[in-house]
Design an enzyme around this catalytic site. Structure first.
Site, short mmCIF file in Angstrom:
data_model
loop_
_atom_site.label_atom_id
_atom_site.label_comp_id
_atom_site.label_asym_id
_atom_site.label_seq_id
_atom_site.Cartn_x
_atom_site.Cartn_y
_atom_site.Cartn_z
N VAL A 1 0.86 -1.17 0.00
CA VAL A 1 0.00 0.00 0.00
C VAL A 1 0.90 1.23 0.00
O VAL A 1 1.91 1.25 0.71
CB VAL A 1 -0.90 0.03 1.26
N CYS A 2 0.53 2.23 -0.80
CA CYS A 2 1.20 3.54 -0.74
C CYS A 2 2.70 3.36 -1.04
O CYS A 2 3.07 2.60 -1.95
CB CYS A 2 0.91 4.14 0.63
N THR A 3 3.56 3.99 -0.28
CA THR A 3 4.99 3.88 -0.54
C THR A 3 5.56 2.52 -0.14
O THR A 3 6.76 2.28 -0.32
CB THR A 3 5.78 5.01 0.16
N ALA B 1 -2.61 2.63 -4.33
CA ALA B 1 -2.21 4.04 -4.25
C ALA B 1 -2.07 4.45 -2.78
O ALA B 1 -1.85 3.60 -1.92
CB ALA B 1 -3.23 4.89 -5.00
#
Lengths: 213, 213
Positions: free
Chosen positions: A99-101, A149
């Protein structure tokens, strides 16, 4: 079905807890939060502690791996125990997710070479140097690699994954149980729909170089 | 601006972490997780630990109170230290809020008498006996009392609250930073849109008596 969620200092809490709230409701799910060391990690803001109940070596072969993002991601870009664990666990995992970074960590560990991957909207410019192909979608499936994202998108990722694993009907029950009928008060959740000033303000404060878009 | 998020054993993690991820990003926010005792609490499923950094008595007068829900809510319906703390903190709070079945705790403490309140869609039938007026909306503002529907709705609640506190522009920046552009894979998030079989299945497994709707 063993689900390992990676915890580390500087994690964004929702990156981990969004998928947790969904995946822990899968029939037969056994979720374990793993860290380099057992015990508490603190979030980016420092004001919430989450417990890593297991060390990396305790969970060598989970069925599902979840790698959350957060400011502490930068500490996990160099070769080390987390990368070794990710590569080892990935050899037998059914799904390897981020998830995300968190996708930058997966990519830095060498697991997203040539793969399409999502990340926080401020971070896609980091992926090519790590061998991955940035993809500005909310949830990206590329084989068994699933990336999402920014921050809140882990909920959508986990529900999509739940559908693949247990079918639409059971996934819909999970969605209904967590009453995920989102009604954000603004349409500011993506760089496309948000006011241009908001996009510019966050870009100016970002730790990542501006991406070309 | 001090924000106290109540933690207890049997909490639904996302009930607390959704608002945390939003409210901790408010300028000047100082979030503190409080519990009856300092230390770890475990979620409903038991597979995640969250740290209460403060005892109730350490945080007598927060500006914002957040009461999450979860299966452990049933342990907090009787008069006791949590109710006393809630009533005391509420005398000076700017906003007193709850997510999911957290509104039942607020109501049991006597703080929602005659107030319109949201709760998890399986639980509204519990509110009238506690003096509150059930309201099947995702986020309900009634004076300084703000309540949200099930689990994931705390994100919407916190963003709405952020807008009231710091204005639309800053709230939109928070929404963009957590990339809250929800794209659930199904339309199963409310009892109105979910398949009837899913609604029936969850009602059958619910710990709450069927509500009249």
């Amino acid at each position: 079905m063993r689900i390992a969620i990676l915890l580390y200092n500087g994690i964004a809490a929702l990156d981990a807890v969004g998928p947790y709230e969904v995946l822990s409701r899968l029939p037969g799910a056994e979720v374990v939060h793993v860290g380099e060391r057992r015990g508490e990690v603190r979030t980016c803001a420092g004001t919430l502690g989450l417990t890593a109940d297991a060390e990396l070596a305790d969970v060598p072969d989970p069925d599902i791996i979840v790698v959350p993002g957060g400011r502490g991601q930068t500490d996990l870009m160099a070769e080390g125990p987390v990368h070794e664990w990710l590569r080892g666990a990935d050899t037998t995992s059914t799904w390897t997710t981020a998830v995300c970074t968190g996708s930058l960590i997966l990519a830095a560990a060498g697991l997203l070479r040539g793969r399409r991957a999502a990340s926080h909207w401020l971070a896609p410019g980091e992926l090519p140097a790590l061998g991955a192909v940035p993809c500005e979608e909310r949830v990206v499936f590329d084989g068994k690699y699933v990336t999402a994202a920014g921050v809140s998108s882990g909920i959508d990722m986990a529900l999509s994954l739940a559908g693949r694993i247990v079918g639409d009907k059971a996934a819909q029950e999970i969605q209904l149980m967590i009453e995920y009928d989102p009604q954000p008060p603004y349409s500011a959740g993506s760089r496309v729909t948000a006011p241009a000033e908001a996009v510019a303000a966050l870009r100016a404060r970002s730790r990542f170089a501006a991406s070309p878009q």
